[in-house]
Enzyme design. Structure first.
Site, PDB file in Angstrom:
ATOM      1  N   HIS A  98       4.714   7.763 -14.406  1.00  0.00           N
ATOM      2  CA  HIS A  98       4.222   6.852 -13.373  1.00  0.00           C
ATOM      3  C   HIS A  98       3.313   7.551 -12.366  1.00  0.00           C
ATOM      4  O   HIS A  98       2.403   6.925 -11.815  1.00  0.00           O
ATOM      5  CB  HIS A  98       5.412   6.217 -12.650  1.00  0.00           C
ATOM      6  N   ASP A 120       5.234   5.854 -18.610  1.00  0.00           N
ATOM      7  CA  ASP A 120       5.645   5.221 -17.356  1.00  0.00           C
ATOM      8  C   ASP A 120       6.712   4.165 -17.646  1.00  0.00           C
ATOM      9  O   ASP A 120       6.469   3.232 -18.413  1.00  0.00           O
ATOM     10  CB  ASP A 120       4.418   4.584 -16.702  1.00  0.00           C
ATOM     11  N   SER A 138       0.121   2.195  -8.236  1.00  0.00           N
ATOM     12  CA  SER A 138       1.313   1.362  -8.275  1.00  0.00           C
ATOM     13  C   SER A 138       1.075   0.095  -7.443  1.00  0.00           C
ATOM     14  O   SER A 138       0.129  -0.640  -7.713  1.00  0.00           O
ATOM     15  CB  SER A 138       2.519   2.172  -7.798  1.00  0.00           C
TER      16      SER A 138
END
Length: 319
Positions: A282, A250, A137
């Site tokens: 995610h 995601d 991320s």
């Protein structure tokens, strides 16, 4: 028993008898943080990987409810012969740092990551020419900047690395949640994020703009840096091997809004290996149907295919 009360259990692909773990300190001075190094047993020096968590005050495991995706990665890779270093973010270990009025993404991530790279390069189990950075991320977003600051980094693994401007992504995500969870996310929340994102885009944003007026309560200097930060352009200038992974389900970092920029900016570059795991969310947990935050509260583990692919890409996938 609630999700937060459920204990993490090792993933099926973990082989804890194949590695040991010990505590380390990453960084120096008042903002030094604790970390864990996972070291394969009885092997010649091999690759080393520094793990970087996503945005927010995460611990070294990136604990999300009952889940610990970075611990999954560490145990999965260490059992296959990779030395792995993960550490608490300064904003987790030192809560005052998270509230600093001058905090930026670079300050939050880069100094500790550079120090972690140096720690791995000195370790007896690691080939100093094979130290990689793996970011998830926002950790993936900042990974190119870490490599630019630490030229000895051999390559990058970027998992769900966001490239869409984060304030625009915030509006998109909260709009999605308002659609799938209308009882929990009212239209007013979407409007608030729209107003905050507009302020980030405007000439009115200055270092003294109150954090309370900005997305996620992050400081104005944080947003001023992010406005001009282009991870794809930095990555393209590195000329280093990159493995870029994306979950097809995601909703936070998406194929359409984020991965497309990696694909476009790194098109035709043989050093960039881009892969999509259609069933993953995610956190790279496999599932079905539209992803929602509720998935993160159910005990799960990082997709074994992701672990295997990373290990193979690192050249160290023996079980």
């Amino acid at each position: 028993m609630t999700g937060s009360e459920l204990a993490w259990t090792p993933p099926p692909y973990a082989a804890p008898d194949r590695f040991s773990e010990h505590e380390v300190t990453v960084g120096t001075g008042p903002l030094a943080v604790p970390g864990t190094m996972s070291v394969p047993r009885g092997r010649t020096p091999g690759p080393g990987v520094v793990l970087l968590a996503g945005g927010g005050p995460f611990d070294r495991d990136e604990t999300s409810g009952p889940n610990k995706p970075l611990k999954d990665l560490a145990w999965g890779l260490a059992g296959r012969g990779t030395t792995v270093l993960r550490f608490d973010k300064a904003t987790f270990a030192h809560r005052d740092a998270a509230a600093a009025s001058d905090l930026t993404m670079t300050q939050e991530y880069v100094p500790h990551a550079v120090d972690a790279v140096a720690l791995l390069r000195r370790h007896r189990s690691v080939d100093p020419e094979r130290v990689f950075v793996l970011g998830h991320s926002m950790g993936g977003k900042v990974a190119p900047a870490v490599s630019a600051a630490a030229p000895t980094v051999a390559g990058l693994v970027i998992m769900a690395g966001d490239t869409q401007p984060m304030h625009h992504a915030a509006v998109r995500v909260v709009s999605y949640l308002a659609t799938v969870l209308p009882d929990q996310v009212p239209p007013a929340a979407v409007e608030t994020f729209r107003q905050q994102a507009a302020l980030v885009d405007s000439a009115d944003l200055t270092p003294s703009t109150p954090a309370a007026d900005l997305p996620f309560g992050l400081s104005a200097p944080y947003w001023l840096e992010l406005r001009d930060y282009d991870p794809v352009a930095i990555a393209a200038g590195l000329g280093k091997p990159m493995l870029i992974l994306q979950g097809g389900r995601d909703y936070q970092v998406t194929v359409a809004d984020d991965l497309v920029r990696w694909r476009t900016g790194l098109a035709g570059r043989p050093e960039a290996d881009i892969r999509v795991y259609e069933a993953d969310n995610h956190l790279f947990f496999p599932g079905a149907g539209p992803s929602t935050p509720a998935e993160y509260g159910t005990p799960q583990h990082v997709d074994p295919a992701v672990i295997a692919d990373i290990a193979h890409w690192l050249g160290c996938d023996e079980l």
